[in-house]
Design an enzyme around this catalytic site. Structure first.
Site, PDB file in Angstrom:
ATOM      1  N   SER A  40     -20.845 -38.086  51.882  1.00 16.43           N
ATOM      2  CA  SER A  40     -21.506 -39.105  52.075  1.00 16.43           C
ATOM      3  C   SER A  40     -22.528 -39.376  50.859  1.00 16.43           C
ATOM      4  O   SER A  40     -22.105 -39.322  49.901  1.00 16.43           O
ATOM      5  CB  SER A  40     -22.139 -38.885  53.466  1.00 16.43           C
ATOM      6  OG  SER A  40     -22.597 -40.468  53.759  1.00 16.43           O
ATOM      7  N   ASP A 154     -16.666 -41.313  57.030  1.00 15.20           N
ATOM      8  CA  ASP A 154     -17.653 -40.587  56.460  1.00 15.20           C
ATOM      9  C   ASP A 154     -17.608 -38.978  56.715  1.00 15.20           C
ATOM     10  O   ASP A 154     -17.109 -38.846  57.813  1.00 15.20           O
ATOM     11  CB  ASP A 154     -18.886 -40.881  56.932  1.00 15.20           C
ATOM     12  CG  ASP A 154     -20.379 -40.038  56.262  1.00 15.20           C
ATOM     13  OD1 ASP A 154     -20.122 -38.908  56.466  1.00 15.20           O
ATOM     14  OD2 ASP A 154     -21.110 -40.965  56.128  1.00 15.20           O
TER      15      ASP A 154
END
Length: 288
Positions: A40, A154
């Site tokens: 991320s 993510d």
């Protein structure tokens, strides 16, 4: 001869901006980053460093209180996420052009999660920006990346501290930066002038952003925990506990921790402060 380190950067939304301060402090102490892996926001900061554009990125993100920044939030009208995040990455390419991961100065890995096939996806080659885009796709907030066979979100959903994916070399040290640590917040000292200046135009705009998120709330608007907050806190709780399990398997030589209470997930207007928080955290860990 400089001590080589294999650097692992966790995800954590805006808190990931602290990675910039950590990296700067590590370099100040003559460590050489020989490889990097991130999830991320960790994949984004790590990618900018490997691309040699971290200073340009810092300069850009620390000016996010300017009027035009809010226009970078390209809201989606679909049901899979509220933001497409394409404008942000396109703007970044004005000062940091895309390149293939295999052409970066050091080995790099970005982690995403394929929710269609229930597996982890690790990018070690191909477009850097495509890897970052998949890795930062926070469920319900940023739209997922669809591939021919999967749907990527993510990487923190499965592996927020990807210690098992950083490339190791003989004699290096494993350095982990966790921006979701369950520790008290250590804020840098601020003058009254700085406190006033931090209440910027962008802060007002980010509040508008939150208001937009809350409009999607099927619950009553006066509830303390809105729909987006429930989703966000649930995901953060899951990510935190999975990360702790990973760290039990891979013990780092140096662990640098930033409190998960340093800021909210989307408080990017605090970039300057977060960079300093990261620097101080690194400084403290290196002393130990």
């Amino acid at each position: 001869m400089k001590q080589k380190i294999a650097l692992v950067l966790s995800g954590g939304g805006a808190r990931g901006t602290a990675h910039i301060g950590v990296i700067k402090e590590l370099l100040k102490h003559d460590y050489e980053i020989s490889s990097i892996a991130g999830t991320s926001m960790g994949s984004l900061i790590g990618g900018m460093y490997a691309l040699g554009k971290m200073d340009e990125f810092k300069q850009w993100i620390c000016t996010l209180d300017k009027r035009k920044v809010f226009n970078l939030l390209d809201f989606s009208i679909g049901q899979q996420g509220l933001i497409k995040a394409e404008k942000v990455l396109k703007t970044m390419q004005e000062f940091a052009a895309d390149t293939n991961i295999e052409n970066l100065s050091i080995p790099y890995a970005a982690v995403a999660a394929d929710i269609a096939n229930r597996k982890e996806v690790v990018f070690r080659e191909g477009s850097l920006y495509q890897a970052i885009r998949a890795s930062i796709a926070i469920p319900s907030v940023i739209t997922p990346v669809k591939t021919e066979t999967g749907v990527l979100v993510d990487g923190g959903v499965m592996n927020n501290i990807p210690v098992n994916h950083v490339q190791r070399t003989e004699g290096d040290l494993l350095v982990v930066v966790d921006v979701n640590a369950d520790i008290p917040v250590q804020f840098p000292a601020k003058t009254e002038k700085e406190k006033t200046e931090s209440k910027s135009i962008y802060q007002k705009k980010i509040q508008e952003f939150y208001s937009h998120l809350h409009k999607t709330n099927p619950l009553q608007k006066n509830e303390k925990l809105s729909y987006i907050n429930v989703v966000n806190q649930s995901i953060n709780l899951m990510i935190y506990h999975i990360a702790q399990l990973h760290l039990e398997q891979y013990t780092p030589d140096i662990k640098i921790e930033i409190s998960r209470n340093s800021c909210g997930t989307y408080d990017f207007y605090k970039a300057d402060e977060l960079v300093e928080i990261g620097r101080l955290a690194a400084q403290e860990s290196l002393k130990k």
